[in-house]
Scaffold this motif. Structure first.
Motif, short mmCIF file in Angstrom:
data_model
loop_
_atom_site.label_atom_id
_atom_site.label_comp_id
_atom_site.label_asym_id
_atom_site.label_seq_id
_atom_site.Cartn_x
_atom_site.Cartn_y
_atom_site.Cartn_z
N PRO A 57 2.54 1.05 1.07
CA PRO A 57 2.62 0.11 -0.02
C PRO A 57 1.69 -1.08 0.01
CG PRO A 57 3.88 -0.44 2.24
CD PRO A 57 3.15 1.21 2.09
N VAL A 58 1.41 -1.75 -1.33
CA VAL A 58 0.49 -2.50 -1.36
C VAL A 58 1.44 -3.85 -1.83
CG1 VAL A 58 -1.36 -3.29 -3.12
CG2 VAL A 58 -1.41 -1.18 -2.21
N ILE A 59 1.25 -5.03 -1.26
CA ILE A 59 1.92 -6.14 -1.64
C ILE A 59 1.01 -7.33 -2.31
CG2 ILE A 59 3.53 -8.13 -0.62
CD1 ILE A 59 3.91 -5.87 1.66
N LEU A 60 1.42 -7.74 -3.58
CA LEU A 60 0.63 -8.72 -4.22
C LEU A 60 1.27 -10.01 -3.78
CD1 LEU A 60 0.61 -7.65 -7.84
CD2 LEU A 60 -1.00 -7.09 -6.10
N ALA A 61 0.60 -10.66 -2.60
CA ALA A 61 1.04 -12.06 -2.09
C ALA A 61 0.04 -13.11 -2.34
CB ALA A 61 1.19 -11.99 -0.48
N LEU A 62 0.07 -13.58 -3.88
CA LEU A 62 -1.02 -14.41 -4.27
C LEU A 62 -0.11 -15.49 -4.90
CD1 LEU A 62 -3.08 -11.66 -6.09
CD2 LEU A 62 -3.74 -12.91 -3.71
N GLY A 63 -0.62 -16.21 -5.67
CA GLY A 63 -0.14 -17.41 -6.38
C GLY A 63 0.42 -16.66 -7.78
N THR A 64 1.07 -17.29 -8.33
CA THR A 64 1.77 -16.62 -9.59
C THR A 64 0.84 -16.59 -10.58
OG1 THR A 64 3.83 -18.16 -9.28
CG2 THR A 64 3.59 -17.31 -11.16
N ILE A 65 -0.09 -17.24 -11.01
CA ILE A 65 -1.17 -16.92 -12.02
C ILE A 65 -2.05 -15.61 -11.43
CG2 ILE A 65 -3.03 -17.84 -13.30
CD1 ILE A 65 -1.48 -20.34 -13.26
N GLU A 66 -2.61 -15.87 -10.30
CA GLU A 66 -3.38 -14.45 -9.75
C GLU A 66 -2.51 -13.40 -9.82
OE1 GLU A 66 -7.19 -13.14 -8.58
OE2 GLU A 66 -6.43 -14.85 -9.66
N SER A 67 -1.57 -13.39 -8.99
CA SER A 67 -0.83 -12.02 -9.16
C SER A 67 -0.54 -11.63 -10.64
CB SER A 67 0.69 -12.34 -8.47
OG SER A 67 0.42 -12.42 -7.27
N THR A 68 -0.19 -12.30 -11.41
CA THR A 68 -0.09 -11.72 -12.89
C THR A 68 -1.53 -11.23 -13.43
OG1 THR A 68 1.94 -13.72 -13.21
CG2 THR A 68 0.57 -12.70 -15.17
N ARG A 69 -2.24 -11.94 -13.21
CA ARG A 69 -3.70 -11.39 -13.69
C ARG A 69 -4.13 -10.11 -12.94
NH1 ARG A 69 -8.18 -10.15 -12.03
NH2 ARG A 69 -7.69 -10.90 -9.89
N LEU A 70 -3.85 -9.90 -11.85
CA LEU A 70 -4.20 -8.74 -11.17
C LEU A 70 -3.16 -7.66 -11.80
CD1 LEU A 70 -5.56 -7.20 -9.06
CD2 LEU A 70 -3.99 -7.90 -7.45
#
Length: 90
Positions: A57-70
């Motif tokens: 599993p890959v978990i996106l644990a970034l800020g809202t804007i950075e997770s959306t960009r990724l």
């Protein structure tokens, strides 16, 4: 998280189940068959690619804007997604 990282650090790389990658900027997640297959990162200004097992599993644990960009860059909804092209330039 620190305890899990310390425990995982004692395992062989091919059996490790938990990684913390400090000072790395994730630029894209590549997928094969709907699962993450590799992650592109920039570490100390050098681009690298990390292979990912399809069962991992890959978990996106970034800020809202950075997770959306990724997510927009890595999982475009269509080949002609103008939002993904815009976000890739950010």
């Amino acid at each position: 998280m620190i305890d899990a990282a310390r425990e995982a650090s004692g395992q062989p790389d091919d059996q490790r189940r938990f990684f913390v990658v400090p000072k790395a900027h994730v630029t894209r997640i590549h997928t094969t068959g709907g699962a993450a297959s590799s992650i592109d990162v920039v570490v100390n200004g050098a681009p690298q690619s990390l292979a990912v097992s399809p069962a991992c599993p890959v978990i996106l644990a970034l800020g809202t804007i950075e997770s959306t960009r990724l997510a927009l860059v890595s999982f475009p909804t269509s080949p002609d997604n103008p939002a993904a092209e815009f976000v890739a330039r950010l």
